[in-house]
Write a protein that holds these residues in place. Structure first.
Motif, mmCIF file in Angstrom:
data_model
loop_
_atom_site.group_PDB
_atom_site.id
_atom_site.type_symbol
_atom_site.label_atom_id
_atom_site.label_comp_id
_atom_site.label_asym_id
_atom_site.label_seq_id
_atom_site.Cartn_x
_atom_site.Cartn_y
_atom_site.Cartn_z
ATOM 1 N N GLU A 49 20.060 -14.342 52.855
ATOM 2 C CA GLU A 49 20.022 -13.608 51.589
ATOM 3 C C GLU A 49 18.823 -14.022 50.738
ATOM 4 O OE1 GLU A 49 21.767 -10.966 50.793
ATOM 5 O OE2 GLU A 49 22.775 -11.155 52.714
ATOM 6 N N LEU A 50 18.539 -15.299 50.683
ATOM 7 C CA LEU A 50 17.411 -15.781 49.891
ATOM 8 C C LEU A 50 16.083 -15.308 50.493
ATOM 9 C CD1 LEU A 50 16.329 -17.380 47.538
ATOM 10 C CD2 LEU A 50 16.530 -19.451 48.923
ATOM 11 N N CYS A 51 15.924 -15.485 51.790
ATOM 12 C CA CYS A 51 14.686 -15.086 52.460
ATOM 13 C C CYS A 51 14.473 -13.580 52.371
ATOM 14 C CB CYS A 51 14.726 -15.550 53.918
ATOM 15 S SG CYS A 51 13.145 -15.428 54.762
ATOM 16 N N SER A 52 15.499 -12.808 52.637
ATOM 17 C CA SER A 52 15.356 -11.351 52.598
ATOM 18 C C SER A 52 15.080 -10.859 51.174
ATOM 19 C CB SER A 52 16.575 -10.658 53.197
ATOM 20 O OG SER A 52 17.738 -10.917 52.453
ATOM 21 N N SER A 53 15.672 -11.505 50.165
ATOM 22 C CA SER A 53 15.410 -11.073 48.788
ATOM 23 C C SER A 53 13.953 -11.324 48.400
ATOM 24 C CB SER A 53 16.358 -11.766 47.810
ATOM 25 O OG SER A 53 16.050 -13.136 47.674
ATOM 26 N N ILE A 54 13.371 -12.392 48.882
ATOM 27 C CA ILE A 54 11.956 -12.671 48.625
ATOM 28 C C ILE A 54 11.079 -11.658 49.350
ATOM 29 C CG2 ILE A 54 10.072 -14.318 49.029
ATOM 30 C CD1 ILE A 54 12.263 -16.544 48.643
ATOM 31 N N LEU A 55 11.388 -11.405 50.618
ATOM 32 C CA LEU A 55 10.579 -10.492 51.423
ATOM 33 C C LEU A 55 10.642 -9.056 50.910
ATOM 34 C CD1 LEU A 55 11.273 -11.902 54.979
ATOM 35 C CD2 LEU A 55 9.127 -12.007 53.707
ATOM 36 N N ARG A 56 11.757 -8.651 50.382
ATOM 37 C CA ARG A 56 11.888 -7.287 49.848
ATOM 38 C C ARG A 56 10.981 -7.052 48.638
ATOM 39 N NH1 ARG A 56 17.390 -8.073 51.517
ATOM 40 N NH2 ARG A 56 17.958 -6.457 53.021
ATOM 41 N N LYS A 57 10.581 -8.111 47.967
ATOM 42 C CA LYS A 57 9.703 -7.992 46.805
ATOM 43 C C LYS A 57 8.223 -8.005 47.196
ATOM 44 C CE LYS A 57 13.099 -10.266 43.914
ATOM 45 N NZ LYS A 57 13.476 -11.530 43.283
ATOM 46 N N LYS A 58 7.940 -8.321 48.432
ATOM 47 C CA LYS A 58 6.562 -8.388 48.920
ATOM 48 C C LYS A 58 6.076 -7.001 49.322
ATOM 49 C CE LYS A 58 5.760 -12.732 48.559
ATOM 50 N NZ LYS A 58 4.711 -13.139 47.648
ATOM 51 N N PRO A 59 4.756 -6.820 49.378
ATOM 52 C CA PRO A 59 4.225 -5.552 49.872
ATOM 53 C C PRO A 59 4.686 -5.319 51.310
ATOM 54 C CG PRO A 59 2.460 -6.953 48.997
ATOM 55 C CD PRO A 59 3.706 -7.769 49.023
ATOM 56 N N GLY A 60 4.999 -4.100 51.639
ATOM 57 C CA GLY A 60 5.402 -3.777 52.999
ATOM 58 C C GLY A 60 6.854 -3.343 53.088
ATOM 59 N N VAL A 61 7.316 -3.233 54.315
ATOM 60 C CA VAL A 61 8.659 -2.741 54.616
ATOM 61 C C VAL A 61 9.494 -3.875 55.206
ATOM 62 C CG1 VAL A 61 9.960 -1.108 56.043
ATOM 63 C CG2 VAL A 61 7.769 -0.430 55.070
ATOM 64 N N PHE A 62 10.693 -4.066 54.661
ATOM 65 C CA PHE A 62 11.606 -5.071 55.208
ATOM 66 C C PHE A 62 12.451 -4.418 56.292
ATOM 67 C CE2 PHE A 62 15.601 -7.469 55.288
ATOM 68 C CZ PHE A 62 15.092 -8.717 55.596
ATOM 69 N N ILE A 63 12.481 -5.034 57.476
ATOM 70 C CA ILE A 63 13.255 -4.521 58.608
ATOM 71 C C ILE A 63 14.507 -5.368 58.743
ATOM 72 C CG2 ILE A 63 13.276 -4.209 61.109
ATOM 73 C CD1 ILE A 63 10.209 -3.957 60.913
ATOM 74 N N GLU A 64 15.653 -4.675 58.780
ATOM 75 C CA GLU A 64 16.897 -5.404 59.008
ATOM 76 C C GLU A 64 17.784 -4.599 59.947
ATOM 77 O OE1 GLU A 64 19.455 -5.868 55.574
ATOM 78 O OE2 GLU A 64 18.463 -4.187 54.620
ATOM 79 N N ALA A 65 18.690 -5.300 60.575
ATOM 80 C CA ALA A 65 19.635 -4.664 61.498
ATOM 81 C C ALA A 65 20.901 -5.524 61.544
ATOM 82 C CB ALA A 65 19.022 -4.545 62.888
ATOM 83 N N LYS A 66 21.958 -4.922 62.044
ATOM 84 C CA LYS A 66 23.243 -5.646 62.073
ATOM 85 C C LYS A 66 23.266 -6.761 63.099
ATOM 86 C CE LYS A 66 25.901 -1.882 60.264
ATOM 87 N NZ LYS A 66 27.141 -1.902 59.577
ATOM 88 N N THR A 67 22.475 -6.631 64.160
ATOM 89 C CA THR A 67 22.435 -7.674 65.190
ATOM 90 C C THR A 67 21.002 -8.077 65.470
ATOM 91 O OG1 THR A 67 22.260 -6.174 67.073
ATOM 92 C CG2 THR A 67 24.496 -6.708 66.292
ATOM 93 N N GLU A 68 20.845 -9.245 66.019
ATOM 94 C CA GLU A 68 19.520 -9.744 66.368
ATOM 95 C C GLU A 68 18.894 -8.900 67.482
ATOM 96 O OE1 GLU A 68 16.398 -12.339 65.584
ATOM 97 O OE2 GLU A 68 18.163 -11.787 64.459
ATOM 98 N N LYS A 69 19.695 -8.437 68.406
ATOM 99 C CA LYS A 69 19.186 -7.627 69.506
ATOM 100 C C LYS A 69 18.588 -6.316 68.987
ATOM 101 C CE LYS A 69 20.420 -5.609 73.927
ATOM 102 N NZ LYS A 69 21.464 -5.384 74.918
ATOM 103 N N ILE A 70 19.253 -5.691 68.055
ATOM 104 C CA ILE A 70 18.746 -4.444 67.485
ATOM 105 C C ILE A 70 17.503 -4.689 66.640
ATOM 106 C CG2 ILE A 70 19.275 -2.573 65.863
ATOM 107 C CD1 ILE A 70 22.218 -2.837 66.746
ATOM 108 N N ARG A 71 17.503 -5.788 65.913
ATOM 109 C CA ARG A 71 16.335 -6.115 65.068
ATOM 110 C C ARG A 71 15.112 -6.242 65.904
ATOM 111 N NH1 ARG A 71 13.480 -10.689 62.711
ATOM 112 N NH2 ARG A 71 14.446 -12.062 64.169
#
Length: 71
Positions: A49-71
């Motif tokens: 949650e902490l890492c993704s919240s920081i990355l979402r504020k950065k330039p670019g697109v945040f990629i997430e998925a429900k599983t590591e395999k899909i990501r």
């Protein structure tokens, strides 16, 4: 102009992020690049949650998925 260069920053753990941040900020203003970010689903949820919240504020697109395999 040719296609943009796509770059993925995979910050597997929060402690990887400080190494990437200056480069993310620098490339984020350069129109030659498309920036993408991601972090692992397999890290502790609080760290995710902490890492993704920081990355979402950065330039670019945040990629997430429900599983590591899909990501």
């Amino acid at each position: 102009m040719s296609d943009k260069i796509k770059i993925l920053f995979d910050s597997y753990h929060l402690y990887h992020l400080p190494q990437f941040e200056p480069l993310i900020d620098l490339l984020g203003v350069d129109k030659r690049f498309d920036i993408f970010h991601s972090t692992s689903n397999e890290i502790p949820s609080q760290e995710y949650e902490l890492c993704s919240s920081i990355l979402r504020k950065k330039p670019g697109v945040f990629i997430e998925a429900k599983t590591e395999k899909i990501r």
